[in-house]
Write an enzyme that holds these catalytic residues in place. Structure first.
Site, mmCIF file in Angstrom:
data_model
loop_
_atom_site.group_PDB
_atom_site.id
_atom_site.type_symbol
_atom_site.label_atom_id
_atom_site.label_comp_id
_atom_site.label_asym_id
_atom_site.label_seq_id
_atom_site.Cartn_x
_atom_site.Cartn_y
_atom_site.Cartn_z
ATOM 1 N N ASP A 39 -5.794 -6.379 8.247
ATOM 2 C CA ASP A 39 -6.762 -5.304 8.480
ATOM 3 C C ASP A 39 -7.795 -5.710 9.541
ATOM 4 O OD1 ASP A 39 -6.542 -2.855 7.080
ATOM 5 O OD2 ASP A 39 -7.140 -3.785 5.181
ATOM 6 N N LYS B 128 2.242 3.520 3.411
ATOM 7 C CA LYS B 128 2.378 2.152 3.934
ATOM 8 C C LYS B 128 3.656 1.500 3.395
ATOM 9 C CE LYS B 128 -2.560 1.645 4.521
ATOM 10 N NZ LYS B 128 -3.814 1.424 3.788
ATOM 11 N N GLN C 261 -6.931 -2.169 -0.379
ATOM 12 C CA GLN C 261 -7.254 -0.773 -0.027
ATOM 13 C C GLN C 261 -8.714 -0.450 -0.346
ATOM 14 O OE1 GLN C 261 -5.226 1.412 1.568
ATOM 15 N NE2 GLN C 261 -6.796 2.988 1.530
HETATM 16 N N1 GUN Z 1 -9.261 2.742 3.669
HETATM 17 C C1 GUN Z 1 -9.349 3.595 4.711
HETATM 18 N N2 GUN Z 1 -8.909 3.019 5.850
HETATM 19 C C2 GUN Z 1 -8.529 1.765 5.518
HETATM 20 C C3 GUN Z 1 -7.982 0.685 6.263
HETATM 21 O O1 GUN Z 1 -7.757 0.747 7.487
HETATM 22 N N3 GUN Z 1 -7.713 -0.436 5.547
HETATM 23 C C4 GUN Z 1 -7.965 -0.542 4.221
HETATM 24 N N4 GUN Z 1 -7.681 -1.692 3.634
HETATM 25 N N5 GUN Z 1 -8.468 0.433 3.515
HETATM 26 C C5 GUN Z 1 -8.751 1.585 4.162
#
Ligand code: GUN
Length: 287
Positions: free
Chosen positions: A121, A54, A98
């Site tokens: 998200d 990211k 996360q």
């Molecule tokens: N962990 C796995 N997929 C995601 C996601 O799309 N967003 C976040 N914040 N954590 C994750």
């Protein structure tokens, strides 16, 4: 027949190239660099990999991608205070906590504390509610990525039967609703299946579009796929030293009409959609 490979990696590069141009235009007009602030608690290796990709994707798109790294022993209160600071920071446009979080942290309290305007998200109940009413502030990243793949490869959804295997808040529930709603790349008839579904293989075999999002390695086998169906594999499971999806890819490949590989399918689009949401967040906050 062998299936068309739905190449999410190259599609995500196209999306990110376009996005980088939009970011440049936005920044030169406003003087503002969109900023995604991620929070990583603990040292789960898969999460660390996601966070690094990211950060890299943000840089390449001309955005700022910062990461707050906290120890695995962090409490709910300590994490709440980090989230509150990011909410209050006008230089931060998007916030991502996360998942998964360590067991001692109350994840619902944390996700509910993220300012809905910065919730790129789309996990906050206000944003989920808006999505359910088909007036989204943000689209959730993985479901949006799936829609992008379907649209790019001109896979018809209107009137077709989509079977979603998995009912998670992150993928199963939102993708089911997004594909059932009125709109482009939607208007489908959707069935949600899960661990308590009776005769899951028979239901899967009725799918024109089968979405596997259950987090079980190679769970969907060839006997569960109708000839010519589109198979979208959301799973990312580490088996030994390699990654496999929720679909037994090699077995399903000769039966499906089209299929996403793992890696290189849905995953890269998830990150591209996160960047898109961060740019929209910056646009909305700047006005
Ligand atoms: N962990 C796995 N997929 C995601 C996601 O799309 N967003 C976040 N914040 N954590 C994750």
């Amino acid at each position: 027949m062998t299936a068309t490979i739905l190449d999410g990696k190259s599609l995500s590069l196209q999306v990110r190239t376009q996005l980088a141009q939009e970011v440049q235009a936005f920044t030169s007009l406003s003087g503002i660099v969109p900023h995604l602030a991620a929070v990583l608690v603990g040292d789960d290796p898969a999460s660390a990999v996601y966070i690094r990709s990211k950060e890299k994707a943000c840089r390449e798109a001309g955005m700022l991608g910062s990461v707050t790294r906290l120890p695995a022993t962090t409490t709910t209160q300590e994490l709440l205070s980090v989230v509150h600071n990011l909410n209050a920071d006008q230089g931060v446009h998007g916030i991502l906590v996360q998942l998964p979080l360590p067991a001692q942290i109350d994840a619902v309290t944390i996700l509910d504390a993220v300012d809905p305007a910065k919730d790129v998200d789309c996990f906050h109940p206000e944003n989920v509610g808006l999505l359910m009413q088909n007036r989204p502030r943000y689209l959730p990243c993985t479901p949006h990525g799936i829609q992008q793949i379907l649209a790019a490869y001109k896979i018809e959804t209107t009137g077709r039967h989509v079977v979603v295997v998995g009912r998670s808040d992150i993928v199963g529930k939102p993708i089911a609703m997004m594909l059932a709603q009125k709109g482009p790349t939607a208007n489908a008839t959707v069935t949600i299946c899960h661990s308590a579904t009776s005769d899951l293989p028979a239901i899967c075999r009725t799918a024109d579009i089968l979405i596997a999002a259950i987090g079980k390695p190679q769970f969907i086998d060839a006997s569960m796929v109708k000839a010519g169906a589109c198979v979208i594999d959301v799973g990312i499971n580490r088996v030994g030293d390699h990654l496999v999806g929720d679909v037994a890819y090699a077995d399903v490949l000769p039966i499906a009409g089209s299929i996403t590989p793992v890696p290189g399918g849905v995953g890269p689009l998830t990150i591209a959609m996160l960047l898109k949401n961060t740019l929209s967040a910056a646009r909305m906050q700047v006005g």
